[in-house]
Design a protein around this motif. Structure first.
Motif, short mmCIF file in Angstrom:
data_model
loop_
_atom_site.label_atom_id
_atom_site.label_comp_id
_atom_site.label_asym_id
_atom_site.label_seq_id
_atom_site.Cartn_x
_atom_site.Cartn_y
_atom_site.Cartn_z
N HIS A 394 -0.35 -22.14 -11.95
CA HIS A 394 0.85 -21.31 -11.98
C HIS A 394 0.82 -20.27 -10.85
O HIS A 394 1.83 -20.06 -10.15
N LYS A 395 -0.34 -19.63 -10.66
CA LYS A 395 -0.43 -18.56 -9.66
C LYS A 395 -0.26 -19.13 -8.25
O LYS A 395 0.46 -18.55 -7.42
N MET A 396 -0.92 -20.25 -7.97
CA MET A 396 -0.83 -20.81 -6.61
C MET A 396 0.58 -21.32 -6.31
O MET A 396 1.07 -21.16 -5.18
N THR A 397 1.22 -21.90 -7.31
CA THR A 397 2.61 -22.35 -7.12
C THR A 397 3.52 -21.16 -6.87
O THR A 397 4.42 -21.21 -6.01
N GLU A 398 3.27 -20.08 -7.59
CA GLU A 398 4.07 -18.86 -7.42
C GLU A 398 3.89 -18.30 -6.02
O GLU A 398 4.84 -17.74 -5.43
N LEU A 399 2.70 -18.47 -5.45
CA LEU A 399 2.43 -17.97 -4.09
C LEU A 399 2.95 -18.93 -3.01
O LEU A 399 2.84 -18.63 -1.82
N GLY A 400 3.48 -20.09 -3.43
CA GLY A 400 4.07 -21.02 -2.46
C GLY A 400 3.10 -22.07 -1.95
O GLY A 400 3.40 -22.78 -0.98
N TRP A 401 1.93 -22.20 -2.56
CA TRP A 401 0.96 -23.20 -2.15
C TRP A 401 1.27 -24.53 -2.86
O TRP A 401 1.91 -24.55 -3.90
N HIS A 402 0.74 -25.64 -2.27
CA HIS A 402 0.99 -26.97 -2.81
C HIS A 402 -0.33 -27.66 -3.11
O HIS A 402 -1.31 -27.51 -2.38
N ARG A 403 -0.31 -28.46 -4.15
CA ARG A 403 -1.53 -29.15 -4.61
C ARG A 403 -1.49 -30.60 -4.14
O ARG A 403 -0.51 -31.32 -4.37
N HIS A 404 -2.57 -31.05 -3.45
CA HIS A 404 -2.65 -32.41 -2.92
C HIS A 404 -3.98 -33.04 -3.32
O HIS A 404 -4.97 -32.34 -3.53
N THR A 405 -3.99 -34.35 -3.42
CA THR A 405 -5.21 -35.11 -3.68
C THR A 405 -5.49 -35.99 -2.47
O THR A 405 -4.66 -36.83 -2.07
N LEU A 406 -6.67 -35.82 -1.85
CA LEU A 406 -7.02 -36.58 -0.65
C LEU A 406 -8.52 -36.53 -0.41
O LEU A 406 -9.26 -35.83 -1.10
N LYS A 407 -8.95 -37.30 0.63
CA LYS A 407 -10.37 -37.31 1.02
C LYS A 407 -10.54 -36.48 2.28
O LYS A 407 -9.70 -36.52 3.18
N TRP A 408 -11.66 -35.74 2.37
CA TRP A 408 -11.97 -35.02 3.60
C TRP A 408 -13.43 -34.61 3.59
O TRP A 408 -14.12 -34.70 2.56
N GLY A 409 -13.88 -34.17 4.74
CA GLY A 409 -15.24 -33.65 4.85
C GLY A 409 -16.32 -34.69 4.66
O GLY A 409 -17.45 -34.36 4.27
N GLY A 410 -16.02 -35.97 4.93
CA GLY A 410 -17.03 -37.00 4.83
C GLY A 410 -17.34 -37.44 3.42
O GLY A 410 -18.29 -38.21 3.21
N VAL A 411 -16.58 -36.98 2.47
CA VAL A 411 -16.79 -37.36 1.08
C VAL A 411 -15.92 -38.57 0.77
O VAL A 411 -14.71 -38.55 1.04
N ASP A 412 -16.52 -39.61 0.20
CA ASP A 412 -15.79 -40.86 -0.01
C ASP A 412 -15.12 -40.93 -1.38
O ASP A 412 -15.20 -41.93 -2.08
N HIS A 413 -14.49 -39.87 -1.79
CA HIS A 413 -13.69 -39.89 -3.02
C HIS A 413 -12.63 -38.78 -2.91
O HIS A 413 -12.80 -37.82 -2.17
N ASN A 414 -11.57 -38.98 -3.68
CA ASN A 414 -10.48 -38.01 -3.62
C ASN A 414 -10.88 -36.68 -4.24
O ASN A 414 -11.61 -36.63 -5.24
N ARG A 415 -10.39 -35.62 -3.62
CA ARG A 415 -10.58 -34.27 -4.17
C ARG A 415 -9.24 -33.54 -4.13
O ARG A 415 -8.33 -33.92 -3.38
#
Length: 450
Positions: A394-415
């Motif tokens: 709720h707080k992050m949405t209120e601040l205008g941020w968006h939630r995504h699921t993806l891979k990054w940083g060399g990790v082979d699973h979604n975060r």
């Protein structure tokens, strides 16, 4: 042959065994168990108590000597007549009249004592002037119902403990907050009540006297969100086993049956969003010290003082609360703040949510943070902001941020990654509004590693 009645010796020995315990060669009065006593001191105390409590018994030297020998020196004396070996344990066992609880050769001290008004055999039940008093301080019917249900439940289930407490707030003086607490103190028994004027005294070291009370009253309570005192108080309100400490004895887990009543002239803005431990009531009426009906309320306070001094009237009030039928939706273990929040609770909740959201915005902006892993955000909110992780989305949405699921940083699973408004992420890189890209990294995570 002794020149005294052997039954008199038994009476005195049983009295001694009910007054004192021993541990590591020292003696302790069960009503003052934090002070060590030497044997001569204990015996001097006993002689004075004999004279006060057994005036019908001729107290000869032979009788007193025989009673002392049986209670202090003879191991074959029956346990009820011999000073027991204290386990070091202190607990409150409401409803149990035995002050010493025996187990495998040792005794524990039961701090609970039956209030004297309950021994008068009064069967009548009526609220008396307390009914008018409750109507004054809880003018809204649904709030009065919940507060009295809470009080009645705690009296009806005295050996149990609730999961939430009453918090009486008023920005004016003379509204009856402390008088309500005093009335509760009388109902539970003054000897079963701890009353403090500082939260730190409730939660500080040597807290056993507080935790072995049935009722705990905290006057003028004011805390800081996420402080050690605040967290300790939350534990005391909900948990039935907590760490207790007293002078000269190692800290140990103790069972506690406390119920809590807090008062304050300051709104409890330190209460965290979605907090379910405090039922906050705004005691607002015209009978306060400078109000237009102050004289009328003062006259009622005189009547309440008379009730407090009259054990017969107190017994009738107790019986009325013991026979009170609780509301179907009342739950002493869990407070449903969605259904039962008061106006002042909603104000406090809204203020707390606004403050914590602004603090989160400030920290993210200062860190130059444009993306953050949800796992790192959870840790940051818990450890730095001392906030409720259930409100993160709720707080992050209120601040205008968006939630995504993806891979990054060399990790082979979604975060899960939170991204600031205007930014996007693709293949491990963060794209800014101006089109520039950079590897996904969280300044807050780097800050934590430093």
């Amino acid at each position: 042959m002794p020149e005294f009645d052997p039954n008199h010796r038994i009476i005195l020995s049983r009295a001694i065994a009910s007054w004192f315990v021993r541990r590591d060669g020292k003696y302790y009065d069960i009503d003052n168990y934090t002070t060590k006593l030497a044997l001569p001191d204990v015996q001097a105390i006993c002689i004075e108590r004999f004279a006060d409590e057994f005036a019908h018994i001729p107290l000869s030297k032979d009788l007193i000597r025989a009673a002392f020998k049986a209670s202090f020196n003879t191991l074959t004396t029956p346990a009820a007549e011999r000073v027991g070996t204290w386990s070091g344990s202190v607990l409150s066992a409401p409803g149990c009249s035995d002050r010493l609880l025996r187990h495998r050769g040792t005794v524990s001290i039961n701090t609970w004592t039956k209030p004297t008004y309950r021994s008068h055999g009064i069967n009548a039940a009526e609220y008396g002037c307390a009914d008018e008093f409750f109507s004054w301080i809880f003018p809204r019917h649904h709030e009065r119902t919940r507060a009295l249900d809470w009080l009645a439940w705690n009296l009806q289930h005295e050996s149990d403990k609730p999961g939430w407490c009453l918090f009486l707030y008023s920005d004016k003086k003379g509204t009856g907050k402390s008088k309500f607490a005093t009335l509760c103190e009388a109902l539970f028994g003054k000897r079963n009540t701890a009353r403090e004027y500082s939260a730190s005294k409730l939660t500080g070291r040597f807290n056993v006297p507080v935790l072995t009370s049935k009722l705990v009253i905290g006057e003028e309570i004011k805390l800081q969100t996420g402080s050690g005192t605040s967290n300790a108080l939350k534990t005391y309100i909900t948990e039935d086993r907590v760490l207790g400490e007293m002078k000269g004895v190692d800290a140990q887990m103790i069972e506690q049956r406390c119920c809590f009543v807090f008062t304050s002239n300051h709104p409890p803005l330190w209460i965290e969003p979605d907090e379910r431990r405090y039922y906050v009531l705004n005691i607002d009426h015209d009978g306060h010290a400078s109000g237009p009906r102050s004289n009328e309320f003062v006259q009622l306070m005189i009547q309440i003082d008379e009730l407090l001094a009259d054990e017969t009237a107190l017994a009738r009030l107790y019986n009325a609360l013991m026979s009170r039928e609780l509301s179907p939706d009342f739950n002493a273990k869990s407070l449903n703040i969605t259904q039962h929040s008061t106006d002042i609770m909603r104000q406090v909740q809204n203020a707390a949510q606004q403050v914590s959201t602004e603090l989160l915005r400030e920290h993210l902006d200062q860190a130059g943070c444009n993306c953050i892993a949800e796992s790192e955000l959870v840790s940051f909110v818990q450890q730095t902001l001392r906030g409720n992780i259930e409100t993160i989305r709720h707080k992050m949405t209120e601040l205008g941020w968006h939630r995504h699921t993806l891979k990054w940083g060399g990790v082979d699973h979604n975060r899960v990654l939170w991204i600031r408004d205007g930014y996007s992420a693709y293949r491990g890189r963060l794209k800014a509004p101006d089109g520039t890209t950079s590897p996904i990294a969280s300044p807050l995570a780097e800050e934590a590693r430093l």
